[in-house]
Motif scaffolding. Structure first.
Motif, short mmCIF file in Angstrom:
data_model
loop_
_atom_site.label_atom_id
_atom_site.label_comp_id
_atom_site.label_asym_id
_atom_site.label_seq_id
_atom_site.Cartn_x
_atom_site.Cartn_y
_atom_site.Cartn_z
N GLY A 64 10.25 19.73 9.63
CA GLY A 64 9.21 19.02 8.77
C GLY A 64 9.48 18.10 7.85
N GLU A 103 5.27 11.34 7.16
CA GLU A 103 6.10 12.46 7.69
C GLU A 103 4.97 13.28 8.00
OE1 GLU A 103 8.94 13.82 9.64
OE2 GLU A 103 9.36 12.11 8.80
N ASN A 109 3.91 15.75 11.43
CA ASN A 109 3.87 16.92 10.95
C ASN A 109 3.07 18.24 11.60
OD1 ASN A 109 6.92 17.02 10.81
ND2 ASN A 109 6.89 17.12 8.89
N HIS A 154 2.32 19.15 15.28
CA HIS A 154 3.70 19.39 15.74
C HIS A 154 3.53 21.19 15.40
CE1 HIS A 154 4.27 16.36 18.23
NE2 HIS A 154 4.01 15.67 17.23
N GLU A 155 2.99 21.67 14.41
CA GLU A 155 2.97 22.64 13.67
C GLU A 155 3.03 23.93 15.08
OE1 GLU A 155 1.69 25.06 10.04
OE2 GLU A 155 0.19 23.47 10.86
N TYR A 187 2.94 25.53 7.76
CA TYR A 187 2.93 24.41 6.83
C TYR A 187 2.05 23.88 6.48
CZ TYR A 187 4.45 19.34 6.51
OH TYR A 187 5.11 18.49 6.20
N TYR A 245 2.48 6.66 9.52
CA TYR A 245 2.12 7.91 11.23
C TYR A 245 1.73 7.28 12.21
CZ TYR A 245 -0.99 10.44 13.93
OH TYR A 245 -1.55 11.10 15.47
#
Length: 501
Positions: free
Chosen positions: A38, A218, A222, A225-226, A388, A424
């Motif tokens: 990530g 970023e 991320n 989609h963690e 994350y 984003y």
């Protein structure tokens, strides 16, 4: 003898205690960032740019370069242990590296990646030392029309090699050119595209743009989609390859080095292309082709050598021509500008300690990666399991502090947030922001060389096509655009006829 004397100048710079320290910090940070899925070198370098403003130019560039090629190595760790590449260039490594780990050969796979990267990095460093000086000498003979055409070719190449839609890539380049024009016109002294905002009279800051697009953007992406990440092995043993492994690795590493060294020069995704090309080549020529996809060590060593060689040689166009081959090189140019250094062929003659110190530090950094990272593999394994959602608040805080500290302006924090949201949104639209960053960096230079060329030619635009070198560069750029857009146009036309029927 000239190369030897130049390398001695570089060794004097790179082997100083301060620069060895910053090189060590760079490769350790780079490996840690590469290990964490990530994050990547683009995000990390964008966040660290404000810190480099207080460092000597040589130390800043050496540290940032260490982050870059260190992350190429670190990405292979997660690819091998959890089948989740920390870097896109490690996608290919996961194919056979993860299979080796499942069969209890994780240590040998990691060793193959480390050795392949070191050998490729060493050879690529020699290539830079051999070919960068003549290329810089050639560039010094260029006039303003040739430089303008060269920059156009660089922008076109970034479009051709961008991921995703070509039309998105073109739009990103145009957006980058427009953003680069914001501020006060040098010739007339009139503010343009500032919308009455005084803080924009000096133009959009490179750091807020980079940290927003590649840092905040970023991070937000991320968070969507963690996933929970479980390492395949808690402890890695057997970090020394067998004699058979070394025999099987040798040819793939050399072939991967050649491929990576050539393709790394290409703007856009040269390293990723090199990794895939190396894997495809090894799959065709290897005597053990049946093992590919099931744990072939050639499928780890070759691509890792290719992507590391590509990471090294991508410095050549940045250092000699002032043209970035990828988004990380664009950030490196930004770091040079922050240091008050004008990127281009004059760097070699005006800043020999910086240029050759950076070259020698690449070899030193690659040696550090091999000596330090294999013993530290246990630490990297533990880092992989960090959730994350524990990391992103600290990263955002760091971005805000960095944006503010460069010019002590809260406006830069707001600007970083705006570009973070924009980054984003662009990702959601499948529009890669890297071509925009390259265009933003090149926009002032493109405008400057265009104006100079037209001034010298008394406003005659034919100067760009009557000079042989300039005309050749523009012809190559036009040919690339036609070659890449014709299939798209044909496909769209075919679909339009089908709809009409």
């Amino acid at each position: 003898m000239d190369i030897l004397s130049n390398l001695l100048i570089g060794a004097e710079s790179a082997l100083s205690m301060a620069n060895l320290f910053y090189c060590l910090i760079g490769v350790l940070l780079g490996t840690a960032i590469g290990v964490l899925p990530g994050l990547g070198p683009t995000t990390t370098i964008a966040m660290l740019l404000p810190l480099t403003a207080g460092l000597p130019a040589e130390s800043a560039m050496i540290m940032l370069a260490g982050i870059y090629y260190g992350s190429q190595y670190g990405g292979s760790t997660t690819a091998i242990l959890i089948n989740l590449p920390g870097e896109t260039t490690s996608l290919v490594t996961a194919l056979d590296g993860y299979e080796m780990a499942k069969r209890g050969k994780a240590g040998r796979a990691l060793a193959a990646a480390a050795i392949g990267s070191f050998v490729a990095g060493t050879i690529a460093t020699l290539i830079i030392a051999l070919f960068a000086p003549p290329l810089a000498a050639l560039a010094l003979s260029f006039g303003t029309p040739e430089y303008f055409s060269l920059l156009v070719l660089g922008l076109v190449s970034s479009i051709v090699l961008a991921h995703g839609s070509l039309f998105h890539a073109v739009a990103m380049v145009l957006l980058g050119l427009l953003l680069g024009m914001v501020g006060t016109d040098v010739n007339s002294g009139i503010a343009r595209y500032t919308f009455g905002i005084p803080e924009l009279s000096d133009g959009i800051g490179f750091v807020p743009l980079a940290m927003g697009m590649f840092g905040i953007g970023e991070i937000i992406a991320n968070l969507e989609h963690e996933t929970s990440r479980q390492t395949l092995v808690k402890k890695v043993n057997g970090l020394l390859p067998t004699r058979e492994d070394l025999v099987r690795m040798t040819a793939p590493v050399l072939r991967g080095t050649v491929l990576g060294s050539v393709l790394g020069l290409l703007p856009g995704g040269g390293m990723l292309l090199a990794s895939f090309a190396s894997y495809s080549l090894e799959k065709k020529v290897s005597r053990n082709r049946a093992e590919f996809g099931h744990g072939a060590i050639e499928g780890v060593a070759g691509p890792e050598a290719a992507n590391n060689a590509g990471a090294q040689t991508s410095f050549i166009p940045m250092l000699t021509l002032g043209i970035p081959a990828n988004s990380v090189m664009a950030l490196m140019i930004g770091a040079m500008i922050i240091q008050g250094i004008q990127p281009g062929p004059s760097v070699m003659t005006e800043q020999p300690g910086l240029f050759w110190g950076l070259v020698v530090s690449m070899w030193v950094g690659n040696l550090m990666l091999v000596v330090l990272n294999l013993p530290l593999i246990g630490i990297w394994v533990k880092m992989i399991s960090i959730p994350y959602h524990f990391l992103f608040p600290a990263i955002i805080l760091f971005c805000a502090i960095g944006a503010y500290s460069l010019s002590n302006s809260t406006f830069d924090i707001y600007l970083t947030a705006v570009f973070g949201i924009a980054g984003y949104v662009l990702r959601k639209l499948d529009a890669e922001p890297a071509p925009m960053l390259l265009a933003f960096i090149l926009s002032p230079m493109l405008e400057e060389y265009l104006r100079r060329a037209l001034l010298v030619s008394h406003g005659d635009p034919s100067v760009f096509v009557t000079r042989p070198v300039s005309a050749t560069l523009l012809f190559i750029a036009a040919a690339l655009m036609v070659a890449v857009f014709l299939p798209v146009l044909r496909r769209n036309r075919k679909l339009a006829f089908q709809d009409a029927d």
